[in-house]
Scaffold this motif. Structure first.
Motif, PDB file in Angstrom:
ATOM      1  N   ARG A 186     -13.885  19.052  -4.717  1.00 49.87           N
ATOM      2  CA  ARG A 186     -14.701  18.828  -6.265  1.00 49.87           C
ATOM      3  C   ARG A 186     -14.402  20.138  -6.647  1.00 49.87           C
ATOM      4  O   ARG A 186     -13.976  20.035  -8.493  1.00 49.87           O
ATOM      5  N   LEU A 187     -13.701  21.246  -6.193  1.00 51.60           N
ATOM      6  CA  LEU A 187     -13.339  22.724  -6.666  1.00 51.60           C
ATOM      7  C   LEU A 187     -11.932  22.328  -7.411  1.00 51.60           C
ATOM      8  O   LEU A 187     -11.538  22.515  -8.410  1.00 51.60           O
ATOM      9  N   ASN A 188     -11.023  21.030  -6.373  1.00 49.94           N
ATOM     10  CA  ASN A 188      -9.513  21.023  -7.160  1.00 49.94           C
ATOM     11  C   ASN A 188      -9.306  20.323  -8.975  1.00 49.94           C
ATOM     12  O   ASN A 188      -9.316  20.652  -9.176  1.00 49.94           O
ATOM     13  N   MET A 189     -11.121  19.575  -8.724  1.00 51.57           N
ATOM     14  CA  MET A 189     -11.051  19.444 -10.113  1.00 51.57           C
ATOM     15  C   MET A 189     -11.759  20.215 -11.520  1.00 51.57           C
ATOM     16  O   MET A 189     -11.308  19.833 -12.339  1.00 51.57           O
ATOM     17  N   ALA A 190     -12.612  20.649 -10.662  1.00 50.27           N
ATOM     18  CA  ALA A 190     -12.819  21.498 -11.924  1.00 50.27           C
ATOM     19  C   ALA A 190     -11.939  22.654 -12.148  1.00 50.27           C
ATOM     20  O   ALA A 190     -11.635  23.316 -13.464  1.00 50.27           O
ATOM     21  N   GLU A 191     -11.037  22.859 -11.129  1.00 51.28           N
ATOM     22  CA  GLU A 191      -9.175  23.994 -11.569  1.00 51.28           C
ATOM     23  C   GLU A 191      -8.668  22.497 -12.227  1.00 51.28           C
ATOM     24  O   GLU A 191      -8.038  23.550 -13.448  1.00 51.28           O
ATOM     25  N   THR A 192      -8.282  21.637 -11.998  1.00 56.11           N
ATOM     26  CA  THR A 192      -7.121  20.688 -12.252  1.00 56.11           C
ATOM     27  C   THR A 192      -7.131  20.028 -13.911  1.00 56.11           C
ATOM     28  O   THR A 192      -6.836  20.191 -14.669  1.00 56.11           O
ATOM     29  N   HIS A 193      -8.617  19.757 -13.819  1.00 59.98           N
ATOM     30  CA  HIS A 193      -8.986  18.949 -14.694  1.00 59.98           C
ATOM     31  C   HIS A 193      -9.964  20.129 -15.781  1.00 59.98           C
ATOM     32  O   HIS A 193     -10.447  19.485 -17.198  1.00 59.98           O
ATOM     33  N   GLY A 194     -10.558  20.974 -15.535  1.00 64.20           N
ATOM     34  CA  GLY A 194     -12.031  21.160 -16.303  1.00 64.20           C
ATOM     35  C   GLY A 194     -11.795  22.670 -16.466  1.00 64.20           C
ATOM     36  O   GLY A 194     -12.109  23.751 -17.155  1.00 64.20           O
ATOM     37  N   ARG A 195      -9.958  23.232 -16.063  1.00 63.86           N
ATOM     38  CA  ARG A 195      -9.469  24.550 -16.005  1.00 63.86           C
ATOM     39  C   ARG A 195     -10.130  25.446 -16.074  1.00 63.86           C
ATOM     40  O   ARG A 195     -10.619  26.607 -16.902  1.00 63.86           O
ATOM     41  N   ALA A 196     -11.490  25.601 -14.926  1.00 63.98           N
ATOM     42  CA  ALA A 196     -12.247  26.673 -14.499  1.00 63.98           C
ATOM     43  C   ALA A 196     -11.671  27.414 -13.319  1.00 63.98           C
ATOM     44  O   ALA A 196     -10.780  27.414 -12.560  1.00 63.98           O
ATOM     45  N   GLU A 197     -12.302  29.058 -13.535  1.00 63.63           N
ATOM     46  CA  GLU A 197     -11.932  29.721 -11.898  1.00 63.63           C
ATOM     47  C   GLU A 197     -12.912  28.798 -11.692  1.00 63.63           C
ATOM     48  O   GLU A 197     -14.215  29.188 -11.534  1.00 63.63           O
ATOM     49  N   THR A 198     -12.300  29.739  -9.923  1.00 63.24           N
ATOM     50  CA  THR A 198     -13.287  28.732  -8.719  1.00 63.24           C
ATOM     51  C   THR A 198     -13.586  29.776  -8.222  1.00 63.24           C
ATOM     52  O   THR A 198     -12.870  30.494  -7.769  1.00 63.24           O
ATOM     53  N   ILE A 199     -15.134  29.282  -8.294  1.00 68.39           N
ATOM     54  CA  ILE A 199     -15.148  30.243  -5.661  1.00 68.39           C
ATOM     55  C   ILE A 199     -15.625  29.342  -5.101  1.00 68.39           C
ATOM     56  O   ILE A 199     -16.771  28.807  -5.561  1.00 68.39           O
ATOM     57  N   ARG A 200     -14.981  29.317  -4.011  1.00 64.50           N
ATOM     58  CA  ARG A 200     -15.370  28.140  -3.324  1.00 64.50           C
ATOM     59  C   ARG A 200     -17.085  28.952  -1.801  1.00 64.50           C
ATOM     60  O   ARG A 200     -15.820  30.199  -1.670  1.00 64.50           O
ATOM     61  N   THR A 201     -17.670  28.464  -1.617  1.00 61.40           N
ATOM     62  CA  THR A 201     -18.384  29.270  -1.048  1.00 61.40           C
ATOM     63  C   THR A 201     -18.464  28.728   0.245  1.00 61.40           C
ATOM     64  O   THR A 201     -18.129  27.871   1.139  1.00 61.40           O
ATOM     65  N   THR A 202     -18.781  29.814   1.365  1.00 62.64           N
ATOM     66  CA  THR A 202     -19.098  29.698   2.509  1.00 62.64           C
ATOM     67  C   THR A 202     -19.866  30.802   3.075  1.00 62.64           C
ATOM     68  O   THR A 202     -20.844  31.110   2.739  1.00 62.64           O
ATOM     69  N   ASP A 203     -19.812  30.265   4.438  1.00 57.73           N
ATOM     70  CA  ASP A 203     -21.134  31.222   4.865  1.00 57.73           C
ATOM     71  C   ASP A 203     -21.604  32.967   4.843  1.00 57.73           C
ATOM     72  O   ASP A 203     -21.459  33.112   5.171  1.00 57.73           O
ATOM     73  N   ARG A 204     -19.774  33.152   4.496  1.00 54.18           N
ATOM     74  CA  ARG A 204     -19.647  34.394   3.879  1.00 54.18           C
ATOM     75  C   ARG A 204     -19.137  34.865   3.045  1.00 54.18           C
ATOM     76  O   ARG A 204     -18.670  35.561   2.368  1.00 54.18           O
TER      77      ARG A 204
END
Length: 391
Positions: free
Chosen positions: A222-240
């Protein structure tokens, strides 16, 4: 006909059920050509939505060909190809006259159930519990569509099903989410959730003048689609991951101007108290929406910022930092989508080539494969973001 039928929590099956018939002069019967699984359908499968009954046919994103029309239908004739809004509206009540179609006073025949759960009845929704009207959904070979002259829109021959189908829900929902966020030219928009609605909220944020879009999720595809198709900056959430700290760093301590919650009731988070409450409610079988995204948004959004909530919530929400929202003077706008308001303008955007909604599709399957498709979608296997089914 064949249809996807709800038999209880985590139990959906393809059954043979009676074909739909004209019940009112304003009805049409559609032969389904394409239907999709929506993220909010998972709330039904997970048993979070009250007033579901065994035998209910699911599905609220669908389109198809008119095979029969009631005697009072003016807009459509046999053979027309149409896409149908997931919300059902009468077109002439106080709310419909104000283009607030998802708040229709008349389309929901089970008003008392809705009042008991929501305080007042809202519009009916296809395939989404009896408090939402108990209407059969469109994950089937055929479906009855009431108030046909108010809801559906004819699809031009120049557009494929893949380009048109998502006008039924997720494209208008993402667009209304961005509109509700009150995006001004130059704003930074943060969007929690990069599922289908989140992806269309990203696209819509750019259309409405955003300068930066930050997309937040924990699924790499999903983040890859947001970056490549949506041109968005991204934050990947993890437990930390501390989303608040990340956003403060990205905005020089100010916070995003606008925040969109495209996750809703089944958000994941790392609040230990929240997880204990989640487990307790699960054991007691009481609908309880998870607060993690709302917690992050209320703390992260800039002072006097706007919060838009297209994500579906059910039941109660605990542990929401309402003091932060009040003291920072945040504005909230939310609700089910007034799809009928957006059909024509968004169809025109597709026709002009300003957006091709088919980018969201990752899986195409037959209706017979729907139960397995639900599992794949729910468990986010095989890079699954959006499933389209054909009977």
């Amino acid at each position: 006909m064949k249809a996807l039928v709800w038999h209880g929590k985590n139990d959906v099956r393809i059954d043979n059920v009676p074909d739909p018939t004209i019940q009112d002069a304003g009805d049409i019967i559609l032969k389904i050509s394409s239907t999709a699984i929506c993220g909010s359908d998972l709330h039904l499968v997970d048993g979070m939505v009250p007033t579901m009954e065994e035998g209910d046919i699911l599905g609220h994103e669908f389109m198809g060909e008119v095979v029969e029309a009631g005697s009072s239908v003016q807009k459509f004739k046999k053979g027309d190809r149409v896409v149908v809004p997931f919300t059902i509206a009468c077109g002439h009540c106080e709310y419909c006259n104000d283009t607030l179609y998802s708040l229709c006073d008349n389309s929901n025949p089970k008003k008392e159930l809705a009042k008991a759960n929501l305080g007042q009845p809202t519009s009916a929704i296809f395939g989404y519990s009896h408090m939402m009207g108990g209407f059969d959904g469109g994950q089937a070979e055929y479906v009855r569509v009431p108030y046909a002259d108010v809801g559906p829109i004819k699809v031009p021959e120049s557009l494929t099903d893949d380009q048109s189908l998502f006008l039924s829900d997720i494209f208008p929902t993402g667009y209304m989410a961005a509109e509700n966020a009150n995006i001004q030219k130059g704003d930074t928009v943060a969007i929690w959730g990069c599922g289908p609605v989140g992806q269309f909220a990203i696209q819509s944020a750019w259309m409405l003048g955003a300068e930066r879009v930050v997309a937040i999720d924990n699924v790499p595809e999903r983040l890859n689609m947001a970056e490549t198709h949506g041109r968005a900056e991204t934050i990947r959430t993890t437990d930390r991951t501390d989303v608040y700290e990340k956003l403060m760093e990205m905005t020089n301590g100010k916070g995003p101007d606008c925040c969109i919650d495209a996750v809703g009731a089944e958000a994941h988070g790392d609040s230990m108290i929240g997880k204990v409450i989640d487990k307790t409610k699960e054991v007691l079988q009481v609908p309880m929406s998870r607060p993690y995204v709302l917690q992050q948004i209320m703390m992260s959004c800039k002072k006097a910022g706007t919060v838009s909530i297209p994500g579906v919530y059910v039941g109660m929400v605990n542990e929401v930092p309402f003091g932060a929202a009040m003291n920072k003077a945040l504005t909230f706008k939310m609700g089910q989508t007034h799809v009928q308001r957006y059909l024509k303008p968004l169809l025109e955007k597709v026709e002009k080539g300003l957006i091709d909604p088919s980018f969201i599709i990752t899986h195409r399957l037959k209706l017979d494969e729907a139960p397995e498709a639900y599992k794949t979608f729910k468990e986010k296997k095989d890079g699954c973001i959006k499933v389209v089914l054909t009977p």
